[in-house]
Design a protein around this motif. Structure first.
Motif, PDB file in Angstrom:
ATOM      1  N   ALA A  23       0.842  -1.193   0.000  1.00 22.01           N
ATOM      2  CA  ALA A  23       0.000   0.000   0.000  1.00 22.01           C
ATOM      3  C   ALA A  23       0.881   1.248   0.000  1.00 22.01           C
ATOM      4  N   PRO A  24       0.536   2.240  -0.809  1.00 17.67           N
ATOM      5  CA  PRO A  24       1.355   3.452  -0.870  1.00 17.67           C
ATOM      6  C   PRO A  24       1.062   4.394   0.287  1.00 17.67           C
ATOM      7  N   CYS A  25       2.084   5.097   0.710  1.00 16.48           N
ATOM      8  CA  CYS A  25       1.883   6.143   1.707  1.00 16.48           C
ATOM      9  C   CYS A  25       1.527   7.437   0.967  1.00 16.48           C
ATOM     10  N   GLU A  26       1.285   8.482   1.722  1.00 12.00           N
ATOM     11  CA  GLU A  26       0.894   9.757   1.111  1.00 12.00           C
ATOM     12  C   GLU A  26       1.984  10.306   0.183  1.00 12.00           C
ATOM     13  N   LEU A  27       3.249  10.199   0.588  1.00 13.57           N
ATOM     14  CA  LEU A  27       4.329  10.702  -0.256  1.00 13.57           C
ATOM     15  C   LEU A  27       4.509   9.852  -1.512  1.00 13.57           C
ATOM     16  N   ALA A  62       9.162  15.839 -14.694  1.00 14.33           N
ATOM     17  CA  ALA A  62      10.151  14.851 -14.249  1.00 14.33           C
ATOM     18  C   ALA A  62      11.014  15.406 -13.112  1.00 14.33           C
ATOM     19  N   ALA A  63      11.393  16.672 -13.206  1.00 17.98           N
ATOM     20  CA  ALA A  63      12.199  17.282 -12.145  1.00 17.98           C
ATOM     21  C   ALA A  63      11.390  17.367 -10.840  1.00 17.98           C
ATOM     22  N   THR A  64      10.095  17.626 -10.963  1.00 15.02           N
ATOM     23  CA  THR A  64       9.227  17.657  -9.780  1.00 15.02           C
ATOM     24  C   THR A  64       9.143  16.272  -9.145  1.00 15.02           C
ATOM     25  N   ALA A  65       8.963  15.243  -9.980  1.00 14.04           N
ATOM     26  CA  ALA A  65       8.930  13.867  -9.471  1.00 14.04           C
ATOM     27  C   ALA A  65      10.246  13.525  -8.775  1.00 14.04           C
ATOM     28  N   PHE A  66      11.356  13.954  -9.347  1.00  9.26           N
ATOM     29  CA  PHE A  66      12.671  13.725  -8.747  1.00  9.26           C
ATOM     30  C   PHE A  66      12.740  14.397  -7.366  1.00  9.26           C
ATOM     31  N   GLY A  67      12.278  15.638  -7.286  1.00  7.48           N
ATOM     32  CA  GLY A  67      12.304  16.356  -6.009  1.00  7.48           C
ATOM     33  C   GLY A  67      11.466  15.671  -4.947  1.00  7.48           C
ATOM     34  N   PHE A  68      10.253  15.240  -5.322  1.00  5.32           N
ATOM     35  CA  PHE A  68       9.397  14.527  -4.378  1.00  5.32           C
ATOM     36  C   PHE A  68      10.054  13.223  -3.925  1.00  5.32           C
ATOM     37  N   ALA A  69      10.676  12.505  -4.856  1.00  9.28           N
ATOM     38  CA  ALA A  69      11.305  11.222  -4.516  1.00  9.28           C
ATOM     39  C   ALA A  69      12.504  11.419  -3.595  1.00  9.28           C
ATOM     40  N   VAL A  70      13.304  12.448  -3.847  1.00  7.46           N
ATOM     41  CA  VAL A  70      14.442  12.729  -2.966  1.00  7.46           C
ATOM     42  C   VAL A  70      13.937  13.104  -1.570  1.00  7.46           C
ATOM     43  N   GLN A  84       3.819  15.308   9.478  1.00 10.44           N
ATOM     44  CA  GLN A  84       3.491  14.720  10.780  1.00 10.44           C
ATOM     45  C   GLN A  84       2.409  13.646  10.678  1.00 10.44           C
ATOM     46  N   HIS A  85       1.427  13.841   9.819  1.00  7.71           N
ATOM     47  CA  HIS A  85       0.312  12.906   9.763  1.00  7.71           C
ATOM     48  C   HIS A  85       0.670  11.587   9.084  1.00  7.71           C
ATOM     49  N   CYS A  86       1.837  11.490   8.428  1.00  9.86           N
ATOM     50  CA  CYS A  86       2.191  10.193   7.846  1.00  9.86           C
ATOM     51  C   CYS A  86       3.574   9.723   8.294  1.00  9.86           C
ATOM     52  N   SER A  87       4.132  10.400   9.272  1.00  7.45           N
ATOM     53  CA  SER A  87       5.432   9.981   9.790  1.00  7.45           C
ATOM     54  C   SER A  87       5.349   9.560  11.248  1.00  7.45           C
ATOM     55  N   GLY A  88       4.160   9.244  11.675  1.00  9.39           N
ATOM     56  CA  GLY A  88       3.988   8.693  13.008  1.00  9.39           C
ATOM     57  C   GLY A  88       3.804   9.697  14.110  1.00  9.39           C
ATOM     58  N   GLY A  89       3.954  10.978  13.833  1.00  6.35           N
ATOM     59  CA  GLY A  89       3.802  11.970  14.886  1.00  6.35           C
ATOM     60  C   GLY A  89       2.344  12.342  15.099  1.00  6.35           C
ATOM     61  N   VAL A  90       1.975  12.502  16.343  1.00  7.22           N
ATOM     62  CA  VAL A  90       0.645  12.997  16.690  1.00  7.22           C
ATOM     63  C   VAL A  90       0.875  14.222  17.552  1.00  7.22           C
ATOM     64  N   SER A  91       0.487  15.408  17.032  1.00  8.21           N
ATOM     65  CA  SER A  91       0.752  16.632  17.780  1.00  8.21           C
ATOM     66  C   SER A  91      -0.194  16.746  18.977  1.00  8.21           C
ATOM     67  N   GLY A  92       0.298  17.325  20.041  1.00  9.51           N
ATOM     68  CA  GLY A  92      -0.504  17.537  21.229  1.00  9.51           C
ATOM     69  C   GLY A  92      -0.790  16.272  22.013  1.00  9.51           C
ATOM     70  N   LEU A  93       0.041  15.277  21.886  1.00 10.86           N
ATOM     71  CA  LEU A  93      -0.190  13.978  22.521  1.00 10.86           C
ATOM     72  C   LEU A  93      -0.339  14.104  24.037  1.00 10.86           C
ATOM     73  N   CYS A 113       5.070   7.187   6.076  1.00 10.68           N
ATOM     74  CA  CYS A 113       5.997   7.703   5.057  1.00 10.68           C
ATOM     75  C   CYS A 113       7.457   7.499   5.436  1.00 10.68           C
ATOM     76  N   ASP A 114       7.723   7.299   6.712  1.00 13.04           N
ATOM     77  CA  ASP A 114       9.110   7.193   7.158  1.00 13.04           C
ATOM     78  C   ASP A 114       9.582   5.756   7.342  1.00 13.04           C
ATOM     79  N   GLU A 115       8.793   4.801   6.887  1.00 13.82           N
ATOM     80  CA  GLU A 115       9.187   3.393   6.963  1.00 13.82           C
ATOM     81  C   GLU A 115       9.322   2.819   5.557  1.00 13.82           C
ATOM     82  N   ILE A 116      10.362   2.046   5.341  1.00 13.35           N
ATOM     83  CA  ILE A 116      10.612   1.430   4.041  1.00 13.35           C
ATOM     84  C   ILE A 116       9.877   0.097   4.002  1.00 13.35           C
ATOM     85  N   SER A 117       8.976  -0.048   3.032  1.00 10.38           N
ATOM     86  CA  SER A 117       8.210  -1.299   2.949  1.00 10.38           C
ATOM     87  C   SER A 117       8.853  -2.302   2.000  1.00 10.38           C
TER      88      SER A 117
END
Length: 154
Positions: A23-27, A62-70, A84-93, A113-117
């Motif tokens: 399943a894809p993440c938001e990024l 293509a340059a935009t896709a490259f930037g997003f991928a980097v 924050q919403h896809c990297s595991g952080g919950v603000s105001g915990l 988004c911060d985990e490699i599947s």
């Protein structure tokens, strides 16, 4: 045409991985949009014969896709924070009630988004997308440069 086909191939690969249960993440989804634009640009170039600005638009996509991928690769490697919403952080915990915490957890996306599947040779899908997008950016740039040369000769 080759650059547009390259973007279409990257989209097909992403959808294939998704069909295999990755399943894809938001990024990941964000990275698909510029490739979709580049594939459409190449299709328009082929069907309608539009050539004047399409190489430049393909280069930008293509340059935009490259930037997003980097960016996504950096998030995965913990070089910088992702959204924050896809990297595991919950603000105001610390100030949340139990009910608010449960509601926030239910709304949280399953795929972070911060985990490699998946990775190949130690490079994640986002990393491979960055490598392929860099190549496609160079190919679109060569198309644009070649177009300027041909225009200069005419």
């Amino acid at each position: 045409m080759l650059a547009g086909a390259g973007s279409a191939a990257l989209l097909a690969a992403a959808l294939t991985f998704q069909s295999l249960g990755y399943a894809p993440c938001e990024l990941c989804i964000l990275q698909r949009w510029p490739h979709l634009a580049a594939a459409i640009i190449a299709a328009l170039m082929a069907v309608l014969g539009w050539r004047r600005w399409l190489a430049l638009l393909g280069l930008i996509a293509a340059a935009t896709a490259f930037g997003f991928a980097v960016y996504h690769t950096g998030v995965e490697m913990k070089l910088w924070l992702g959204p924050q919403h896809c990297s595991g952080g919950v603000s105001g915990l610390a100030t949340m009630s139990t009910g608010d915490l449960m509601a926030a957890l239910e709304k949280a996306p399953v795929v972070r988004c911060d985990e490699i599947s998946w990775s190949l040779f130690g490079i994640s899908m986002a990393g491979w997308n960055a490598i392929c997008s860099a190549g496609l950016t160079a190919l679109w740039a060569a198309c644009l440069r070649g177009r300027k040369r041909v225009a200069g000769l005419a």
